[in-house]
Scaffold this motif. Structure first.
Motif, PDB file in Angstrom:
ATOM      1  N   ASP A  36       0.872  -1.227   0.005  1.00 35.19           N
ATOM      2  CA  ASP A  36       0.094  -0.157  -0.045  1.00 35.19           C
ATOM      3  C   ASP A  36       0.760   1.212  -0.147  1.00 35.19           C
ATOM      4  OD1 ASP A  36      -2.108  -1.622   0.230  1.00 35.19           O
ATOM      5  OD2 ASP A  36      -2.533  -1.501   2.567  1.00 35.19           O
ATOM      6  N   GLN A  37       2.163   1.185   0.236  1.00 34.38           N
ATOM      7  CA  GLN A  37       2.966   2.375   0.173  1.00 34.38           C
ATOM      8  C   GLN A  37       3.202   2.925  -1.105  1.00 34.38           C
ATOM      9  OE1 GLN A  37       6.518   1.116   1.909  1.00 34.38           O
ATOM     10  NE2 GLN A  37       5.913   0.533   3.861  1.00 34.38           N
ATOM     11  N   THR A  38       3.121   2.279  -2.033  1.00 37.25           N
ATOM     12  CA  THR A  38       3.375   3.049  -3.445  1.00 37.25           C
ATOM     13  C   THR A  38       3.040   2.152  -4.536  1.00 37.25           C
ATOM     14  OG1 THR A  38       5.159   3.839  -5.080  1.00 37.25           O
ATOM     15  CG2 THR A  38       5.569   1.826  -3.433  1.00 37.25           C
ATOM     16  N   GLU A  39       2.973   2.795  -5.858  1.00 40.53           N
ATOM     17  CA  GLU A  39       2.337   1.977  -6.916  1.00 40.53           C
ATOM     18  C   GLU A  39       3.369   1.277  -7.719  1.00 40.53           C
ATOM     19  OE1 GLU A  39      -0.803   1.414  -7.962  1.00 40.53           O
ATOM     20  OE2 GLU A  39      -1.516   2.423  -6.132  1.00 40.53           O
ATOM     21  N   GLU A  40       4.851   1.377  -6.979  1.00 39.04           N
ATOM     22  CA  GLU A  40       5.831   0.895  -7.491  1.00 39.04           C
ATOM     23  C   GLU A  40       5.956  -0.926  -7.352  1.00 39.04           C
ATOM     24  OE1 GLU A  40       9.382   2.631  -6.348  1.00 39.04           O
ATOM     25  OE2 GLU A  40       8.723   4.634  -7.483  1.00 39.04           O
ATOM     26  N   ILE A  41       6.727  -1.527  -8.016  1.00 44.53           N
ATOM     27  CA  ILE A  41       7.030  -3.029  -7.543  1.00 44.53           C
ATOM     28  C   ILE A  41       7.493  -2.953  -6.304  1.00 44.53           C
ATOM     29  CG2 ILE A  41       8.136  -4.780  -8.230  1.00 44.53           C
ATOM     30  CD1 ILE A  41       8.098  -4.054 -11.206  1.00 44.53           C
ATOM     31  N   ARG A  42       6.880  -3.916  -5.446  1.00 41.14           N
ATOM     32  CA  ARG A  42       7.565  -4.134  -4.160  1.00 41.14           C
ATOM     33  C   ARG A  42       7.697  -5.745  -3.926  1.00 41.14           C
ATOM     34  NH1 ARG A  42       9.609   0.205  -1.547  1.00 41.14           N
ATOM     35  NH2 ARG A  42       8.248   1.925  -1.978  1.00 41.14           N
ATOM     36  N   GLY A  43       8.833  -5.969  -3.161  1.00 40.94           N
ATOM     37  CA  GLY A  43       9.120  -7.342  -2.850  1.00 40.94           C
ATOM     38  C   GLY A  43       9.844  -7.699  -1.718  1.00 40.94           C
ATOM     39  N   ALA A  44       9.675  -8.919  -1.192  1.00 38.14           N
ATOM     40  CA  ALA A  44      10.259  -9.383   0.064  1.00 38.14           C
ATOM     41  C   ALA A  44      10.602 -10.686   0.037  1.00 38.14           C
ATOM     42  CB  ALA A  44       9.267  -9.004   1.259  1.00 38.14           C
ATOM     43  N   PHE A  45      11.841 -10.654   0.972  1.00 34.41           N
ATOM     44  CA  PHE A  45      12.296 -12.147   1.131  1.00 34.41           C
ATOM     45  C   PHE A  45      11.742 -12.919   2.286  1.00 34.41           C
ATOM     46  CE2 PHE A  45      15.929 -10.329  -0.946  1.00 34.41           C
ATOM     47  CZ  PHE A  45      16.272 -11.278  -2.053  1.00 34.41           C
ATOM     48  N   LEU A  46      11.274 -14.033   2.193  1.00 32.63           N
ATOM     49  CA  LEU A  46      10.438 -14.895   3.092  1.00 32.63           C
ATOM     50  C   LEU A  46      11.248 -15.446   4.273  1.00 32.63           C
ATOM     51  CD1 LEU A  46       7.615 -16.203   0.968  1.00 32.63           C
ATOM     52  CD2 LEU A  46       7.761 -13.968   2.160  1.00 32.63           C
ATOM     53  N   ILE A  47      11.301 -15.517   5.361  1.00 32.78           N
ATOM     54  CA  ILE A  47      12.047 -15.971   6.514  1.00 32.78           C
ATOM     55  C   ILE A  47      11.212 -17.187   7.164  1.00 32.78           C
ATOM     56  CG2 ILE A  47      13.533 -15.696   8.526  1.00 32.78           C
ATOM     57  CD1 ILE A  47      14.633 -14.240   6.161  1.00 32.78           C
ATOM     58  N   GLY A  48      11.704 -18.391   7.229  1.00 32.04           N
ATOM     59  CA  GLY A  48      11.019 -19.303   7.585  1.00 32.04           C
ATOM     60  C   GLY A  48      11.793 -20.609   8.039  1.00 32.04           C
ATOM     61  N   GLU A  49      11.033 -21.800   8.147  1.00 30.43           N
ATOM     62  CA  GLU A  49      11.489 -23.093   8.523  1.00 30.43           C
ATOM     63  C   GLU A  49      10.712 -24.066   8.028  1.00 30.43           C
ATOM     64  OE1 GLU A  49      10.478 -23.840  13.277  1.00 30.43           O
ATOM     65  OE2 GLU A  49      11.326 -21.836  13.043  1.00 30.43           O
ATOM     66  N   MET A  50      11.516 -25.205   7.860  1.00 28.88           N
ATOM     67  CA  MET A  50      10.910 -26.526   7.503  1.00 28.88           C
ATOM     68  C   MET A  50      11.289 -27.633   8.221  1.00 28.88           C
ATOM     69  SD  MET A  50      10.996 -26.224   3.271  1.00 28.88           S
ATOM     70  CE  MET A  50      10.788 -24.711   2.356  1.00 28.88           C
ATOM     71  N   GLU A  51      10.316 -28.408   8.700  1.00 27.82           N
ATOM     72  CA  GLU A  51      10.507 -29.603   9.488  1.00 27.82           C
ATOM     73  C   GLU A  51      11.251 -30.652   8.852  1.00 27.82           C
ATOM     74  OE1 GLU A  51       7.034 -31.519  11.378  1.00 27.82           O
ATOM     75  OE2 GLU A  51       6.688 -29.564  12.440  1.00 27.82           O
ATOM     76  N   ASP A  52      11.274 -31.039   7.685  1.00 24.44           N
ATOM     77  CA  ASP A  52      11.807 -31.870   6.790  1.00 24.44           C
ATOM     78  C   ASP A  52      12.014 -31.090   5.491  1.00 24.44           C
ATOM     79  OD1 ASP A  52      12.899 -33.832   5.404  1.00 24.44           O
ATOM     80  OD2 ASP A  52      11.346 -35.371   5.661  1.00 24.44           O
ATOM     81  N   PRO A  56       8.733 -31.959   3.598  1.00 24.40           N
ATOM     82  CA  PRO A  56       8.120 -31.263   4.688  1.00 24.40           C
ATOM     83  C   PRO A  56       6.436 -31.171   4.502  1.00 24.40           C
ATOM     84  CG  PRO A  56       8.725 -29.513   3.193  1.00 24.40           C
ATOM     85  CD  PRO A  56       9.087 -31.134   2.532  1.00 24.40           C
ATOM     86  N   ASP A  57       5.739 -31.568   5.696  1.00 27.99           N
ATOM     87  CA  ASP A  57       4.515 -31.589   5.795  1.00 27.99           C
ATOM     88  C   ASP A  57       4.018 -30.018   6.259  1.00 27.99           C
ATOM     89  OD1 ASP A  57       4.144 -34.234   5.413  1.00 27.99           O
ATOM     90  OD2 ASP A  57       4.415 -34.888   7.424  1.00 27.99           O
ATOM     91  N   TYR A  58       4.835 -29.130   7.012  1.00 25.20           N
ATOM     92  CA  TYR A  58       4.481 -28.024   7.418  1.00 25.20           C
ATOM     93  C   TYR A  58       5.536 -27.154   6.885  1.00 25.20           C
ATOM     94  CZ  TYR A  58       1.368 -30.594  10.058  1.00 25.20           C
ATOM     95  OH  TYR A  58       0.291 -31.526  10.624  1.00 25.20           O
ATOM     96  N   ILE A  59       5.303 -25.782   6.568  1.00 24.82           N
ATOM     97  CA  ILE A  59       6.168 -24.760   6.117  1.00 24.82           C
ATOM     98  C   ILE A  59       5.551 -23.306   6.920  1.00 24.82           C
ATOM     99  CG2 ILE A  59       7.133 -23.298   4.635  1.00 24.82           C
ATOM    100  CD1 ILE A  59       6.724 -25.459   2.288  1.00 24.82           C
ATOM    101  N   TYR A  60       6.648 -22.987   7.766  1.00 27.30           N
ATOM    102  CA  TYR A  60       6.402 -21.838   8.721  1.00 27.30           C
ATOM    103  C   TYR A  60       7.188 -20.618   8.246  1.00 27.30           C
ATOM    104  CZ  TYR A  60       4.520 -25.712  11.856  1.00 27.30           C
ATOM    105  OH  TYR A  60       4.064 -26.693  12.436  1.00 27.30           O
ATOM    106  N   ILE A  61       6.238 -19.680   7.754  1.00 30.74           N
ATOM    107  CA  ILE A  61       6.876 -18.140   7.314  1.00 30.74           C
ATOM    108  C   ILE A  61       6.581 -17.283   8.683  1.00 30.74           C
ATOM    109  CG2 ILE A  61       6.595 -16.398   5.699  1.00 30.74           C
ATOM    110  CD1 ILE A  61       5.284 -18.436   3.745  1.00 30.74           C
ATOM    111  N   THR A  62       7.968 -17.189   9.290  1.00 34.32           N
ATOM    112  CA  THR A  62       7.869 -16.309  10.418  1.00 34.32           C
ATOM    113  C   THR A  62       8.439 -14.877  10.345  1.00 34.32           C
ATOM    114  OG1 THR A  62      10.314 -17.203  10.928  1.00 34.32           O
ATOM    115  CG2 THR A  62       8.376 -18.509  11.847  1.00 34.32           C
ATOM    116  N   GLY A  63       8.912 -14.654   9.275  1.00 36.70           N
ATOM    117  CA  GLY A  63       9.287 -13.260   8.933  1.00 36.70           C
ATOM    118  C   GLY A  63       9.409 -12.777   7.509  1.00 36.70           C
ATOM    119  N   ALA A  64       9.622 -11.544   7.330  1.00 31.38           N
ATOM    120  CA  ALA A  64       9.846 -10.960   5.860  1.00 31.38           C
ATOM    121  C   ALA A  64      11.047  -9.969   5.738  1.00 31.38           C
ATOM    122  CB  ALA A  64       8.644 -10.577   5.292  1.00 31.38           C
TER     123      ALA A  64
END
Length: 376
Positions: A36-52, A56-64
Motif C-alpha cells: 500500500d505504500q506506493t504503486e511501484e513494484i515491491r518485494g520481500a524475502f520470506l524467512i521461515g523454517e521446514m521440519e523436513d 516437509p508436511d508444514y512450512i512456517y513463514i515467520t518473517g519477511a
C-alpha cells in the motif's frame, strides 16, 4: 525437536494436500504495508523454517525482509546482487541465523499469475524444493501461494495465518518504516499479543457464559424442585384442612344434635307451674272423689260445707268484721288463707284476685293472724 503446530489460527481458502503453509500474522501485515505504500513494484524475502527439507508436511513463514532493489524485466522480475546483500545483512541483524525460504512480489499492472519467465527466475534464485513464491493481486488484495515441486511452481489452494509473539518481526517492521522515511505516528502494535489476548478474552467470556448458563440451569432446576415441593405440601395441607373441616362439621352436628335432644327433653319435662297445677288437679280430684263418697254415705260435700261455713261466719262471726271507710274489714284468724277467706266471705274462689288487688298482695303472699284485710 519438532515445532508445535499453532493453535490460534485463521484459515484462508481451502486446505488440501501438502505441505501446509502457516504465515505469522505480522508477516501478513507487512505484506499489506509494503503493497500500500506506493504503486511501484515491491518485494520481500520470506524467512521461515521446514521440519523436513526433502518432504516437509508444514512450512512456517515467520518473517519477511523487504527487497529495496527489485527490478522489473519484461514479464518477470530481476533480483540484483545488491538486493541479496542487503537482505542477508537485515536477516542476520533481526532474525539471526534464520533461513530464507522464498519471496513475495506486489506488482501494479501485472496479473497475479505466473509464467515461464517467473518460474525460471524462481528456480534460479530459490532452487530448493518446496521453496515459496507469493504474489499479491492489488485489485482484490489477495495473496496467491505457490510451492516449488517437480520443477514447477504448484499453486496452493489455501493456507493458515497464525498468531504468536514475534518480537523479531515487530522490531524489523519499526526499523523498516523509519528507513522508508515514513512518519511513525505510533509504535507498531503487538498484534499477535493483542490477538492472543482477544482470543483468551473471548474464550473467557464463552466460559463465563457457559458457567452462567450452567448456573441458570441449576437455579431453574432448584426452583422447579421447590415449586414441586410447595405444591405437594399445599396438596397435603389442603387434605389436612379438609379433614379438620370435616371433623369440625361432625362435632358441630353432634353438638347441635345434643342441644336438640336437650331441648326436646326440656319441652317434655313439666314446668313448675304446670307441675303445681297438676298436683292441685290431683288434690281436687281426690276431694271430688271424697265428696262423691260422702254424698253416697249421706255426708255433706266440701262445697256444702263451705257454704255452711260462710253462713256460719255471717251469722256467728260478725264480730270479726269491722266497718271500714271503704268497706268491710276482715281480721285474719289462725288457719286462714286467701282462698279460705274468699270462700268464707263470698262463697267462691273467684274473689281472691280482688282481695289481693285491694290490699296490694299477691296470691302466694304470706298473711298472718290479726292482719286486717279490706274486702271489696
Amino acid at each position: 525437536m519438532e515445532r508445535e503446530i499453532p493453535r490460534n489460527v485463521r484459515q484462508i481458502g481451502n486446505i488440501s494436500g501438502g505441505p501446509k503453509i502457516y504465515v505469522e500474522d505480522y508477516v501478513d501485515t507487512f505484506f499489506g504495508q509494503i503493497s500500500d505504500q506506493t504503486e511501484e513494484i515491491r518485494g520481500a524475502f520470506l524467512i521461515g523454517e521446514m521440519e523436513d527439507k526433502e518432504h516437509p508436511d508444514y512450512i512456517y513463514i515467520t518473517g519477511a525482509i523487504q527487497m529495496y532493489e527489485l527490478k522489473r524485466d519484461g514479464n518477470t522480475f530481476k533480483i540484483t546482487e545488491e538486493t541479496w546483500k542487503n537482505a542477508y545483512e537485515d536477516c542476520k541483524r533481526y532474525f539471526g541465523n534464520a533461513t530464507i525460504v522464498g519471496w513475495f512480489v506486489s506488482a501494479p499492472g501485472i496479473p497475479a499469475e505466473i509464467n515461464d519467465e517467473v518460474i525460471r527466475t524462481h528456480e534460479n534464485a530459490f532452487p530448493n524444493t518446496y521453496s515459496i513464491f507469493v504474489m499479491r493481486d492489488l485489485r482484490e488484495k489477495e495473496d496467491y501461494f505457490y510451492v516449488n515441486k517437480f520443477n514447477d511452481l504448484m499453486k496452493v489452494s489455501g493456507y493458515y495465518i497464525y498468531y504468536e509473539k514475534n518480537p523479531a518481526m515487530q522490531n524489523y517492521m519499526i526499523a523498516s518504516r523509519r528507513k522508508n522515511g515514513l512518519t511513525i505516528s505510533e509504535s507498531v502494535e503487538d498484534r499477535a499479543a493483542k490477538s492472543f489476548r482477544n482470543l483468551i478474552r473471548t474464550k473467557g467470556e464463552l466460559e463465563d457464559q457457559k458457567q452462567s448458563i450452567h448456573f441458570m440451569r441449576i437455579a431453574s432446576s432448584f426452583l422447579i424442585l421447590v415449586m414441586l415441593v410447595m405444591g405437594i405440601t399445599m396438596i397435603n395441607n389442603y387434605d389436612k384442612i379438609q379433614s379438620v373441616q370435616k371433623s369440625l362439621e361432625a362435632l358441630t352436628e353432634s353438638a347441635q344434635s345434643e342441644q336438640e335432644a336437650k331441648r326436646v327433653s326440656v319441652d317434655r319435662t313439666p314446668s313448675v307451674g304446670l307441675k303445681k297445677e297438676l298436683e292441685e288437679n290431683a288434690v281436687e280430684k281426690k276431694e271430688i272423689n271424697k265428696e262423691d263418697a260422702a254424698a253416697k254415705s249421706g255426708e255433706k260435700t266440701t262445697e256444702e260445707k263451705t257454704k255452711q261455713e260462710a253462713s256460719d261466719w255471717k251469722e256467728g262471726a260478725a264480730e270479726e268484721l269491722e266497718e271500714g271507710s271503704q268497706g268491710d274489714i276482715y281480721v285474719v284468724r289462725k288457719g286462714d288463707t286467701l282462698l279460705s277467706i274468699s270462700r268464707k266471705v263470698y262463697g267462691t274462689d273467684e274473689n281472691i284476685a280482688s282481695i289481693c288487688k285491694i290490699n296490694g298482695l299477691k296470691e302466694n303472699d304470706f298473711i298472718y293472724v290479726g292482719q286486717k284485710l279490706l274486702l271489696p
